[in-house]
Design a protein around this motif. Sequence first.
Motif, PDB file in Angstrom:
ATOM      1  N   ARG A 161       5.786   3.180  -3.750  1.00 42.14           N
ATOM      2  CA  ARG A 161       5.619   4.078  -4.898  1.00 42.14           C
ATOM      3  C   ARG A 161       6.782   3.805  -5.851  1.00 42.14           C
ATOM      4  N   ASP A 189       0.822  -1.214   0.000  1.00 42.55           N
ATOM      5  CA  ASP A 189       0.000   0.000   0.000  1.00 42.55           C
ATOM      6  C   ASP A 189       0.853   1.260   0.000  1.00 42.55           C
ATOM      7  N   ARG A 190       2.036   1.180   0.583  1.00 47.04           N
ATOM      8  CA  ARG A 190       2.898   2.358   0.746  1.00 47.04           C
ATOM      9  C   ARG A 190       4.041   2.419  -0.258  1.00 47.04           C
ATOM     10  N   ARG A 236       2.275   0.226  -7.247  1.00 47.30           N
ATOM     11  CA  ARG A 236       2.423  -0.190  -5.847  1.00 47.30           C
ATOM     12  C   ARG A 236       2.692  -1.674  -5.691  1.00 47.30           C
ATOM     13  N   ASN A 287      -0.996   9.993   1.183  1.00 48.38           N
ATOM     14  CA  ASN A 287      -0.435   9.281   2.327  1.00 48.38           C
ATOM     15  C   ASN A 287      -1.469   8.300   2.842  1.00 48.38           C
ATOM     16  N   ASN A 288      -1.008   7.308   3.558  1.00 44.73           N
ATOM     17  CA  ASN A 288      -1.887   6.213   3.974  1.00 44.73           C
ATOM     18  C   ASN A 288      -2.192   6.179   5.457  1.00 44.73           C
TER      19      ASN A 288
END
Length: 469
Positions: free
Chosen positions: A75, A72-73, A80, A215-216
């Motif tokens: 890049r 998920d994070r 992803r 941002n997550n």
Amino acid sequence: MAEQAPPVGRLEKLGYGVGDLASSFYVNFFNIYLLYFFVELGGVGPAAMGLMLLLTKFFDAITDPVMGALGDRTRSRWGRYRPYLLWGSVPFGLCGAALFAAPDLSPGSMLVWAYVTYTLTMLAFTATNVPYAALMGVISPSADTRASVAAYRMVFSALAVVGVAIVATTLVRELGAGDERRGIMLTMFILAGAGTLALLVAFASSRERIPPAANNGRVRDDLMLLIRTPAWIAVALAAVLTPVAIASRAGSALFWFRYVAGDDGQPIFLFLDRIGLFYAAFAIGQLLGVVFAAALARRFDKSRLLILAGTIEVAAIIAFHLMPIDAVWPQTAAQVFVGVGLGMMMMLAYSMFTDIAEYLEWSTGRQMTGLAVSGAVFAIKTGVAIGAALPGLLFAMAGFEAGAVQSESAKYGIDLAFAIVPAAMIVPAAVAMLFYRLDRATIARFESELAQRRSQSAMPPFPSAPETL
């Protein structure tokens, strides 16, 4: 008006679907041969092997959500989730090949080999399969398109069952030339290479269409949100129990045919022996179930279809078990319907997890596709591990002795693992769907609103907690 995402073409769906061959080759080959290799051929106690399969899941309980959150994070220029298919493909193949490459060792050393290589294999499995599953959640913003992609994936999953049931079991016999250990090892080398190639094809063919959030937030907050979502809990429960049933049945099938049915391993249809016919029927049914579910999912709620699938599967397992032991063709027909039920359940469950991820983004503004899907992967791996461990534990309790004439108690233990426990596991999996409330109308509503939000440079504020579904 919201900008339409580029469509997902048939070639992309095919390429993505090919990627499932990697995990499906492993899961189906392990279901048939893992317990047999280490217990029957390696001398490891069935209870010890069952315990190994359970204990290694504690490691997965950490690595699966970590991998989901990491994806998920991530890049990168590839997106992803896609990069992990590229980076993890070779370790995936090497670790899987090592599992069955054990030299001639004592039973204790064989058990150590199983612990080390199986743990490494599951780590490589996590590093590739969690991102692969999450990729389906961002391949399109449309639930119907994702359901179609899931259908392609499950078609290749069914083809993997065919490949293992017909080709792999034949390769074990032919490459082994009387040495089953050698045949299993060489066949696994081939499957490991094919799995590596499948992941690379999926990487090259697929595309991520849903843009990542700026941002997550904190992983802990995402986890707490996820485990408080009734729809996710319901599908996760079904995703645990269904593989328990299938893995227990698959892991005990060789023992059932050899020690209960008295099968001598000779071909009975073309080049298929009875166990090959059993798995081929299951694979054909799974393929039919995927097609059936994909067509019905365009008109009916997925939760209701999953209940129907569970009913079909339980009825077919019971029918198989009640037939005479030598009723080869009626049992084969029943096994086709076992596959139909599983094909429907797995295709629906995977698309439901991506629907839940979209729902959570709509209701909270938090993107957690990888984390939500990692729950699915962990649930399935846990179910497979429990299902694979059950035969060993039940065999030990019933007094099973490898290579010996089995007592009635031992035969009953094999029956428990092969039919009774699998049928019992499917019932609560279907009941859990009564708590899944994401119907087609709700999905259409949040899909439309998400499309509008994503087309804007600044997204509006979100409610602090999701609606209860």
